[in-house]
Motif scaffolding. Structure first.
Motif, PDB file in Angstrom:
ATOM      1  N   ARG A 163       0.830  -1.257  -0.004  1.00 10.59           N
ATOM      2  CA  ARG A 163      -0.067  -0.002  -0.009  1.00 10.59           C
ATOM      3  C   ARG A 163       0.858   1.400   0.007  1.00 10.59           C
ATOM      4  O   ARG A 163       0.468   2.223  -0.783  1.00 10.59           O
ATOM      5  CB  ARG A 163      -1.099  -0.137   0.952  1.00 10.59           C
ATOM      6  N   GLU A 200      -6.525  -7.596  -3.235  1.00 12.74           N
ATOM      7  CA  GLU A 200      -7.476  -6.595  -2.759  1.00 12.74           C
ATOM      8  C   GLU A 200      -7.141  -5.197  -2.970  1.00 12.74           C
ATOM      9  O   GLU A 200      -8.379  -4.436  -3.507  1.00 12.74           O
ATOM     10  CB  GLU A 200      -7.242  -6.734  -1.251  1.00 12.74           C
ATOM     11  N   LEU A 201      -6.078  -4.754  -3.135  1.00 12.88           N
ATOM     12  CA  LEU A 201      -5.635  -3.432  -3.688  1.00 12.88           C
ATOM     13  C   LEU A 201      -6.168  -3.130  -5.041  1.00 12.88           C
ATOM     14  O   LEU A 201      -6.817  -2.077  -5.381  1.00 12.88           O
ATOM     15  CB  LEU A 201      -4.504  -3.056  -3.288  1.00 12.88           C
ATOM     16  N   ALA A 218      -9.781  -2.672  -5.724  1.00  7.29           N
ATOM     17  CA  ALA A 218     -10.272  -1.387  -5.302  1.00  7.29           C
ATOM     18  C   ALA A 218      -9.924  -0.355  -6.555  1.00  7.29           C
ATOM     19  O   ALA A 218     -10.538   0.555  -6.619  1.00  7.29           O
ATOM     20  CB  ALA A 218      -9.473  -0.902  -3.804  1.00  7.29           C
ATOM     21  N   ALA A 260     -12.425  -0.864  -9.104  1.00  2.56           N
ATOM     22  CA  ALA A 260     -13.607  -0.321  -8.717  1.00  2.56           C
ATOM     23  C   ALA A 260     -13.855   1.035  -8.385  1.00  2.56           C
ATOM     24  O   ALA A 260     -14.866   1.602  -7.964  1.00  2.56           O
ATOM     25  CB  ALA A 260     -14.405  -1.239  -7.361  1.00  2.56           C
ATOM     26  N   ASP A 261     -12.694   1.795  -8.302  1.00  2.00           N
ATOM     27  CA  ASP A 261     -12.960   3.145  -7.878  1.00  2.00           C
ATOM     28  C   ASP A 261     -13.577   4.031  -8.488  1.00  2.00           C
ATOM     29  O   ASP A 261     -13.730   4.006  -9.658  1.00  2.00           O
ATOM     30  CB  ASP A 261     -11.227   3.794  -8.136  1.00  2.00           C
ATOM     31  N   THR A 270      -7.514   7.413 -12.242  1.00  2.00           N
ATOM     32  CA  THR A 270      -8.664   6.683 -12.113  1.00  2.00           C
ATOM     33  C   THR A 270      -8.699   5.957 -13.386  1.00  2.00           C
ATOM     34  O   THR A 270      -8.027   6.230 -14.518  1.00  2.00           O
ATOM     35  CB  THR A 270      -9.839   7.720 -12.117  1.00  2.00           C
TER      36      THR A 270
END
Length: 453
Positions: free
Chosen positions: A346, A413-414, A417, A420-421, A435
């Motif tokens: 992260r 997982e990241l 995310a 799906a942002d 994005t």
């Protein structure tokens, strides 16, 4: 994971992201220019030119008329451990290199060993931490030597008759030379270098400096206060164990995002403080402990930076979130899992995003802010990977496998995310947040180079 590799991955990923993004980089604004009432010395170029990178400083030696021949040069940084008998070198990394190493040496293996062993505790260039030494390492044939004092540099350079040599000398004063074509100009007997010098505890607040380099002597001939109260200090960080995440903020999307970033940064302070305590408790190298403590200090300024930017937009102060008790020292494997997830995944991706935001954010204050913080955030990512390397050496094979599984799960997982942002397009434009396809491209480049194993 070497620092050079991490930085190369970031550079390539940002370049790919910019190529994917059809939106051109916004023009720089808000920088004082001559005659605008900011008090710049007459005839001085605006201080909007980019600061020289480490690589650009070394390239200045290519055109230098030096007194000693060399085929390879390294700008090396060594972490120092304070002792009763003076500082001792710990680990070293190359900040930049120029030329090809050991090409003319008869025994290339011996030459490579000499290069790796050329370490000193003396700093030629001021470093952001007193426990760091930055200096040059030169190699020609089988000969390797360090250049770690101003006298040694002057002996190497001889007459200062090129702009690159003048920039190098200015850098020994703690000045960050600018690298536009007109940022070095000839004056009677030498050169005048245009640069910046950090001031205050906020790393992106500077004074503009004119440095005269005449017959090997350097002197500051003029300074200009470039303090910009609209700029914050720093950004980004790692989440502590038990942190529930930033609270949703009402109002303008940009101001709400600034509030969330402020909360994340404030939460990362105890995370780094705990990391330092646990590393010390488990007998980690003192250099890692010191870097973790320095990162905690950075995050204090990060939170203040976002609070200041929120205030600039007229937002009231927000109450700090309650944080869990982090006093306990955990077992090594638990620490290793957290570092792999929060640091190697992260935080590493966050450092990459900061570099991208520095290029594309529409809001000038944020663009300048992220331009200033990218280096610092990269150092935090480097710390995470160095901690990971040390921890791997303390764990058995089964524990290392569990840490790798946790890291791989975090990567999945990241990425989910990122895909799906649904960041508000206006917020993305103003803040520079990647994005859609650009975010996926940045993530996948980082994943392929750093997390594929």
């Amino acid at each position: 994971m070497t620092a050079a590799r991490l930085r190369a991955v970031f550079t390539a990923a940002v370049a790919a992201g910019l190529a994917c993004n059809s939106t051109p980089r916004p023009p720089t604004s808000g920088t004082p220019t001559p005659g605008d009432g900011k008090g710049l010395p007459p005839g001085t170029p605006a201080f909007s030119a980019p600061v020289c990178t480490h690589e650009q400083l070394l390239l200045g030696l290519d055109t230098a008329h030096t007194n000693a021949r060399f085929e390879h040069v390294i700008l090396r940084e060594t972490t120092l451990r304070p002792t009763d008998t003076g500082p001792k070198p710990q680990q070293s990394q190359s900040l930049a290199t120029a030329g090809l190493a050991c090409q003319t040496a008869d025994n290339k293996q011996a030459c490579a060993y000499k290069l790796a062993s050329a370490v000193t505790t003396t700093s030629l260039f001021p470093a952001p931490d007193p426990n760091l030494a930055r200096y040059l390492v030169l190699q020609h044939d089988a000969n390797v030597k360090t250049v770690a004092t101003r006298a040694q540099l002057l002996t190497l350079l001889g007459a200062i008759d090129t702009p690159g040599e003048a920039r190098l000398l200015a850098a020994t004063l703690g000045i960050q030379p600018l690298c536009a074509e007109d940022s070095v100009r000839a004056i009677d007997g030498g050169f005048q270098v245009i640069g910046k010098r950090p001031q205050s505890t906020c790393i992106n607040q500077f004074e503009g400096v004119l440095i005269d380099v005449v017959r090997g002597q350097t002197s500051v001939s003029s300074t200009v206060d470039l303090t910009d109260p609209t700029q914050g200090c720093m950004a980004s960080g790692r989440r502590p164990e038990g942190f529930a995440g930033p609270r949703r903020q009402p109002g303008d999307p940009l101001v709400a995002w600034l509030g969330q970033m402020q909360e994340l940064e404030a939460a990362s302070v105890p995370a780094f403080e705990r990391l330092a305590r646990e590393l010390e408790g488990h007998g980690a190298p003192e250099s890692l402990v010191a870097r973790a403590r320095a990162a905690a200090d950075d995050e204090v300024r990060h939170a203040a930076a976002f609070a200041g930017l929120r205030a600039r937009h007229g937002a009231p102060p927000c109450e700090p979130a309650a944080l869990p008790d982090l006093d306990a020292v955990r077992l090594l494997e638990r620490l290793a899992v957290e570092n792999a997830v929060e640091g190697c995944v992260r935080e590493t991706y966050g450092a990459l995003v900061a570099r991208y935001q520095a290029e594309v954010a529409d809001d000038p204050a944020l663009r300048r802010l992220f331009a200033a913080i990218a280096e610092d955030e990269t150092r935090h990512a480097e710390l995470a990977w160095d901690v990971h390397t040390w921890l791997e050496g303390q764990l058995d094979a089964a524990a290392r496998a569990r840490v790798a599984t946790a890291r791989a799960s975090s990567v999945r997982e990241l990425r989910a995310a990122v895909v799906a942002d649904a960041t508000d397009p206006e917020l993305a434009r103003r803040s520079g947040l990647p994005t859609g396809p650009v975010a996926e491209l940045l993530f996948d480049r980082c994943a392929a180079a750093l997390w594929a194993a």
